[in-house]
Design a protein around this motif. Structure first.
Motif, PDB file in Angstrom:
ATOM      1  N   GLU A 161       0.830  -1.206   0.000  1.00 55.50           N
ATOM      2  CA  GLU A 161       0.000   0.000   0.000  1.00 55.50           C
ATOM      3  C   GLU A 161       0.868   1.261   0.000  1.00 55.50           C
ATOM      4  OE1 GLU A 161      -2.126   0.854   3.714  1.00 55.50           O
ATOM      5  OE2 GLU A 161      -3.969   1.027   2.535  1.00 55.50           O
ATOM      6  N   GLN A 162       1.894   1.237   0.836  1.00 56.03           N
ATOM      7  CA  GLN A 162       2.719   2.442   0.970  1.00 56.03           C
ATOM      8  C   GLN A 162       3.647   2.627  -0.219  1.00 56.03           C
ATOM      9  OE1 GLN A 162       4.459   2.179   4.945  1.00 56.03           O
ATOM     10  NE2 GLN A 162       2.717   3.361   5.722  1.00 56.03           N
ATOM     11  N   ALA A 165       1.547   4.147  -2.716  1.00 55.95           N
ATOM     12  CA  ALA A 165       1.255   5.537  -2.383  1.00 55.95           C
ATOM     13  C   ALA A 165       2.407   6.443  -2.783  1.00 55.95           C
ATOM     14  CB  ALA A 165       0.974   5.667  -0.889  1.00 55.95           C
ATOM     15  N   LEU A 166       3.611   6.064  -2.386  1.00 55.46           N
ATOM     16  CA  LEU A 166       4.785   6.887  -2.694  1.00 55.46           C
ATOM     17  C   LEU A 166       4.996   7.010  -4.199  1.00 55.46           C
ATOM     18  CD1 LEU A 166       7.263   5.477  -0.034  1.00 55.46           C
ATOM     19  CD2 LEU A 166       6.231   7.764  -0.071  1.00 55.46           C
ATOM     20  N   ALA A 169       0.831   8.794  -5.771  1.00 56.98           N
ATOM     21  CA  ALA A 169       0.224  10.033  -5.280  1.00 56.98           C
ATOM     22  C   ALA A 169       0.949  11.296  -5.765  1.00 56.98           C
ATOM     23  CB  ALA A 169       0.134  10.007  -3.765  1.00 56.98           C
ATOM     24  N   PRO A 170       2.284  11.310  -5.789  1.00 54.35           N
ATOM     25  CA  PRO A 170       2.940  12.537  -6.248  1.00 54.35           C
ATOM     26  C   PRO A 170       2.536  12.952  -7.657  1.00 54.35           C
ATOM     27  CG  PRO A 170       4.528  11.137  -5.138  1.00 54.35           C
ATOM     28  CD  PRO A 170       3.269  10.334  -5.268  1.00 54.35           C
ATOM     29  N   ASN A 193      12.798   8.737  -5.735  1.00 54.16           N
ATOM     30  CA  ASN A 193      12.425   9.189  -4.395  1.00 54.16           C
ATOM     31  C   ASN A 193      11.650   8.119  -3.647  1.00 54.16           C
ATOM     32  OD1 ASN A 193      13.567  11.662  -4.900  1.00 54.16           O
ATOM     33  ND2 ASN A 193      11.636  12.684  -5.397  1.00 54.16           N
ATOM     34  N   ALA A 194      10.698   7.527  -4.361  1.00 55.10           N
ATOM     35  CA  ALA A 194       9.847   6.519  -3.722  1.00 55.10           C
ATOM     36  C   ALA A 194      10.685   5.333  -3.256  1.00 55.10           C
ATOM     37  CB  ALA A 194       8.758   6.058  -4.691  1.00 55.10           C
ATOM     38  N   THR A 197      13.001   6.274  -0.240  1.00 58.68           N
ATOM     39  CA  THR A 197      12.286   6.360   1.032  1.00 58.68           C
ATOM     40  C   THR A 197      11.814   4.982   1.493  1.00 58.68           C
ATOM     41  OG1 THR A 197      11.579   8.611   0.596  1.00 58.68           O
ATOM     42  CG2 THR A 197      10.296   7.370   2.192  1.00 58.68           C
TER      43      THR A 197
END
Lengths: 205, 205
Positions: A161-162, A165-166, A169-170, A193-194, A197
């Motif tokens: 899920e995360q 999202a990363l 969403a951006p 970036n995703a 992180t």
DNA sequence: AAAAGAATGCACTGGTGAGTGCAGTTTATA
DNA sequence: TATAAACTGCACTCACCAGTGCATTCTTTT
């Protein structure tokens, strides 16, 4: 008694035209006459195949959802535990980002959200055919990465899920909801970036 | 020559009714007559105030965007560098998540996306009034947290983008695009997950 | 009290679009 | 080649809706 019931080529042409027109004008503003003209087909043919405007719309959206699912799953296949996790995650991330930023993907999401009120079933059509399966597949792969010792995570579903999202969403903001085309280097940057992180949080370092 | 030009109460009633009806039926399917009836006002009054249907729509959306901005900024205010970062981030996260999951927020996003094609200015109206400012404010606060030694991050803008992503994107799926109400414990859970991952990646531990 | 400004009710125009009916043509199957 | 099925073109109905015009009724200001 061959399989040509309904003359497949026409049906296909109608579905493609329908999606084009719906995506451009929106469900309500799109007229069946326009779809017919775009498909190069008589209006009656459309009603013969699909019954009414709503069914045509549902069929068009469902077809696109199937497409999207295939492309997403193909992307996730790439995520194999024997590969270097940074590389593998970056490649998959980039592919998923590309899928998300595809013009047709934006159109489906836009149409879906717009007509949710009047046609709630759409939600299930798309979710069953695409979203859920993609998330599951991603969670499965992440679990295998964790098992192989490349990740440290308690709940693969949450991790998927995360990561999603990363990764996605951006683009909602950056592409102004699909209005602006994202140049490749920006696609790569967001993916970078995703992954960075994500690995800072879940990597074994 | 007092300030009652246009009888504010009527104007307000119209704006609220407009938003209700547009949110329920969508822009095209909503009729001005219905808005008038809902507002308890004559159709002419609407045309006197707003000129035409599009302007009414724009005004309604803009008003809601202003609302949303205020609530979001108020939430971000809570993020002060002298507080414990885990606590502070969790509180802000929860507040922002609540804003995102508000019924009206869903409606604005739905309407916005649906009418992007026919009214591109909407995008800018909302972005200038809300989205951008919220992101900036969040980035500012994160930068101050970093300066206070609570976070380790290279680019506060990217960090804000990703915090927002972790915080909001999961709700798109979980609430089925605003169709399903998110129970409080799930709101808290997603927030918890977001803060945890964010701090694993950027915290000083 | 008078005049100006808002708001109302109602009827009307003009345009658009979903869906149907029909008569005729093409294409495939037997 | 015959026959059914699919496709076409066109005209038509019916409903809905944005926006306007007008005569009338509040409400506010001076």
């Amino acid at each position: 008694m061959t399989g040509t019931r309904g003359r497949i080529d026409k049906r296909q042409a109608i579905l493609e035209a329908a999606f084009t027109v719906f995506a451009r004008d929106g469900y309500r503003a799109a007229s069946v006459d326009t779809v017919a003209a775009t498909a190069g087909v008589a209006k009656h043919t459309i009603y013969n195949h699909f019954g009414d405007k709503q069914s045509l719309f549902r069929a068009a959206v469902a077809a696109l959802a199937d497409d999207a699912l295939a492309r997403n799953l193909a992307a996730i296949e790439t995520l194999r535990p024997e590969r270097d996790p940074v590389e593998a995650l970056t490649e998959v991330g980039l592919k998923l980002a590309k899928c998300y930023c595809d013009e047709k993907s934006w159109a489906v999401r836009r149409l879906l959200q717009a007509e949710l009120g009047s046609m709630p079933e759409l939600q299930d059509i798309v979710r069953e055919r695409a979203t859920d399966k993609v998330n599951d597949a991603l969670a499965d792969r992440l679990a295998r990465l964790a098992l192989a010792g490349h990740l440290r995570l308690s709940d693969p579903a949450v991790a998927a899920e995360q990561f999603g999202a990363l990764l996605t969403a951006p683009f909602d903001a950056r592409s102004r909801l699909g209005t602006r085309k994202i140049p490749f280097n920006e696609l790569a940057e967001v993916t970078q970036n995703a992954v960075q992180t994500f690995l800072r949080a879940f990597g074994v370092r």
